[in-house]
Design an enzyme around this catalytic site. Structure first.
Site, PDB file in Angstrom:
ATOM      1  N   LYS A  42      -1.637   4.335 -21.267  1.00 14.67           N
ATOM      2  CA  LYS A  42      -2.512   5.129 -20.384  1.00 14.67           C
ATOM      3  C   LYS A  42      -1.944   5.134 -18.972  1.00 14.67           C
ATOM      4  O   LYS A  42      -1.053   4.344 -18.653  1.00 14.67           O
ATOM      5  CB  LYS A  42      -3.923   4.547 -20.411  1.00 14.67           C
ATOM      6  CG  LYS A  42      -4.027   3.132 -19.872  1.00 14.67           C
ATOM      7  CD  LYS A  42      -5.399   2.538 -20.146  1.00 14.67           C
ATOM      8  CE  LYS A  42      -5.494   1.120 -19.635  1.00 14.67           C
ATOM      9  NZ  LYS A  42      -6.722   0.448 -20.073  1.00 14.67           N
ATOM     10  N   TYR A 268       1.758  -1.631  13.818  1.00 14.82           N
ATOM     11  CA  TYR A 268       0.401  -1.197  14.148  1.00 14.82           C
ATOM     12  C   TYR A 268      -0.548  -2.388  14.256  1.00 14.82           C
ATOM     13  O   TYR A 268      -0.522  -3.302  13.414  1.00 14.82           O
ATOM     14  CB  TYR A 268      -0.130  -0.258  13.069  1.00 14.82           C
ATOM     15  CG  TYR A 268       0.509   1.112  13.098  1.00 14.82           C
ATOM     16  CD1 TYR A 268       0.375   1.946  14.210  1.00 14.82           C
ATOM     17  CD2 TYR A 268       1.243   1.573  12.010  1.00 14.82           C
ATOM     18  CE1 TYR A 268       0.968   3.203  14.226  1.00 14.82           C
ATOM     19  CE2 TYR A 268       1.829   2.824  12.018  1.00 14.82           C
ATOM     20  CZ  TYR A 268       1.685   3.639  13.138  1.00 14.82           C
ATOM     21  OH  TYR A 268       2.273   4.878  13.148  1.00 14.82           O
ATOM     22  N   MET A 316       2.997   3.866   6.933  1.00 15.98           N
ATOM     23  CA  MET A 316       3.063   4.860   5.864  1.00 15.98           C
ATOM     24  C   MET A 316       4.439   4.880   5.192  1.00 15.98           C
ATOM     25  O   MET A 316       4.547   4.952   3.965  1.00 15.98           O
ATOM     26  CB  MET A 316       2.745   6.254   6.425  1.00 15.98           C
ATOM     27  CG  MET A 316       2.772   7.342   5.363  1.00 15.98           C
ATOM     28  SD  MET A 316       2.552   8.991   6.042  1.00 15.98           S
ATOM     29  CE  MET A 316       0.789   9.054   6.266  1.00 15.98           C
TER      30      MET A 316
END
Ligand SMILES: *Cc1c(COP(=O)(O)O)cnc(C)c1O
Length: 372
Positions: A42, A268, A316
Site C-alpha cells: 500500500k 530559522y 524547505m
C-alpha cells in the site's frame, strides 16, 4: 548538474527481507499449517514504488494494497497471483473492476454486504471477512460476525462468492504481546467455527514467536509490510539485529561549509547556538524533499561516511550538519540522511518522534529515484 539529492531503492534488499520473513515463518509454523505471504505494498509500496514492489516481491504469494488503480497496475505489470484490497471496495462500481482483475477483498462493514447482495456479479470473488477483535478501526463486532458470515455464505450459494476467509488486525503487536494474544484468542473463539483461511499478522505479529505462524493449523496468510522495506516494527529491536536490510537510502551532498562561531545561531528561529566554534555544512535536503521538519538538533546524519548530527531547524530545501567529527568534509562531500551507509531510518524517525513508515511514505515526488 541536477540538485544532488537522490533516493536509492534497493529491490534486492526488499527481496532479501521477504526471504527472511519467509524463512522465519517456515521455522515457526506448526504441523498442518500452510503459510502464505501477502507482501503489503500500500501507499506506493511504502514510498518505494509499485513497480519495484511487484518486481522485488515476485516470490510472495500475494500482494496487498488499498487502491484499485494500484491493483490494476500490478496486473498490468504481469502479477497473476492473488491481490488483496485491504479496505475492500468503496463503491458498487468497483465490483466490475474487481471481478475483471480477479481481486480478493476485505469485507468489513454491512454496507459492503448490502452492495454484494444487490450487485450483479458474473464471476465469484474471494473475500476475507474482517472481525474487530480490539483495534476498533474496521471490522464486524464479535456479536455481529456470525450473521455477517451467514450472509456471505448465502452469497456463496448464489455463486457470487467463492472462498470466505477470516481476518483481523492487531493494535499493539509491536509492543504488547499479552494484549495481542487476547485479540488472537478472541479471533479464534469467534471465527474457529467457520471454515476458511485466516489472515491476522502484520510485520510485528509475523515476527513475534508464539503468534506468527504458530497459532493456526490450517491456511494462514500473513500480511507483513514495514519489515519488507528494512525497518524494524519493534522499538527495542533494530532492523539490523533482526537481519533486515534497508530498502530506501536518501542521500545528498554538502553544498556549502562555513564556521559557526561560539555564540552564533544557525537557521530559522535560531534554535541552535554554537557553544564553541564549529564548522557546519549545508545539505541539499529539506522538508520539501520529505525530510521531517520536526527533526531536532542531534538527529543522526552521515557525512563522508562519518556519523554526525543535524543542527538547527530543517528548512524547505536545506538543512545544516555539524562537521566537527568530519574535518575533511567539503563542498560535494556525500551525505546520507538515512539508509545504507547512513543512519538507520528507524533512528532518524525516533529522533523526530515518528516512525519509519511516515518517513518512507513522505518521500517527496521531486526527489529523483534510482533503482538497483
Ligand atoms: C498496513 C497493514 C498491514 C501491514 O502492516 P505493517 O505494520 O507495515 O507490517 C497489515 N494489515 C493491514 C490491514 C494493514 O493496514
Amino acid at each position: 548538474m541536477p540538485r544532488p539529492i537522490l533516493a536509492t531503492i534497493d529491490t534486492q534488499a526488499m527481496a532479501n527481507n521477504l526471504a527472511l520473513v519467509t524463512n522465519r515463518m517456515l521455522t515457526e509454523s506448526v504441523s498442518g499449517s500452510e503459510i502464505f505471504i501477502w507482501a503489503v505494498i500500500k501507499a506506493h509500496a511504502y514510498g518505494h514504488g509499485i513497480k519495484q514492489g511487484v518486481r522485488a516481491f515476485t516470490r510472495a504469494d500475494g500482494l496487498a494494497m488499498l487502491d484499485l488503480d494500484e491493483a490494476i497496475q500490478c496486473r498490468e505489470l504481469g502479477w497473476t497471483k492473488p491481490i488483496l484490497l485491504l479496505e475492500g471496495f468503496f463503491d458498487e462500481s468497483d465490483l466490475a473492476v474487481i471481478t475483471e482483475h480477479n481481486l480478493t477483498f476485505t469485507v468489513h462493514n454491512p454496507y459492503q454486504l448490502d452492495v454484494l447482495e444487490r450487485a450483479k456479479i458474473h464471476k465469484p470473488v474471494n473475500v476475507f471477512l474482517k472481525l474487530n477483535s480490539g483495534m476498533h478501526r474496521l471490522g464486524f463486532q464479535p456479536d455481529e460476525f456470525d450473521a455477517a458470515y451467514a450472509r456471505l455464505l448465502a452469497l456463496k450459494k448464489a455463486g457470487k462468492i467463492d472462498e470466505i476467509g477470516k481476518m483481523t488486525h492487531f493494535a499493539k503487536a509491536d509492543e504488547d504481546p499479552v494484549q495481542t494474544k487476547e485479540q488472537l484468542d478472541l479471533f479464534k473463539q469467534i471465527t474457529d467455527p467457520f471454515d476458511g483461511p485466516v489472515s491476522v499478522c502484520n510485520s510485528a505479529a509475523t515476527l513475534t514467536p508464539g503468534i506468527a505462524a504458530s497459532f493456526h493449523s490450517g491456511v494462514q496468510w500473513v500480511r507483513p509490510g514495514i519489515c519488507l522495506y528494512g525497518s524494524s516494527p519493534f522499538a527495542d529491536q533494530s532492523a539490523s539485529f533482526i537481519g533486515l536490510q534497508p530498502a530506501m537510502t536518501l542521500s545528498s551532498q554538502l553544498i556549502s561549509t562555513h564556521l559557526l562561531k561560539a555564540g552564533e545561531s544557525i537557521g530559522y528561529g535560531h534554535v541552535f547556538t554554537a557553544d564553541h566554534d564549529i564548522r557546519v555544512g549545508i545539505v541539499a535536503c529539506g522538508y520539501a524533499d520529505g525530510y521531517p521538519r520536526h527533526a531536532v538538533s542531534g538527529t543522526p546524519i552521515t557525512v563522508a561516511g562519518i556519523k554526525t548530527r543535524l543542527v538547527g531547524r530543517v528548512s524547505m530545501d536545506m538543512l545544516a550538519v555539524d562537521l566537527e567529527p568530519v574535518p575533511e568534509a567539503k563542498i560535494g562531500s556525500a551525505v546520507v540522511l538515512w539508509g545504507k551507509d547512513g543512519p538507520p531510518i528507524d533512528d532518524v524517525a525516533t529522533a523526530c518522534g515518528t516512525i519509519a513508515y511516515e518517513l518512507m511514505c513522505a518521500l517527496a515526488p521531486r526527489v529523483p529515484r534510482e533503482f538497483i
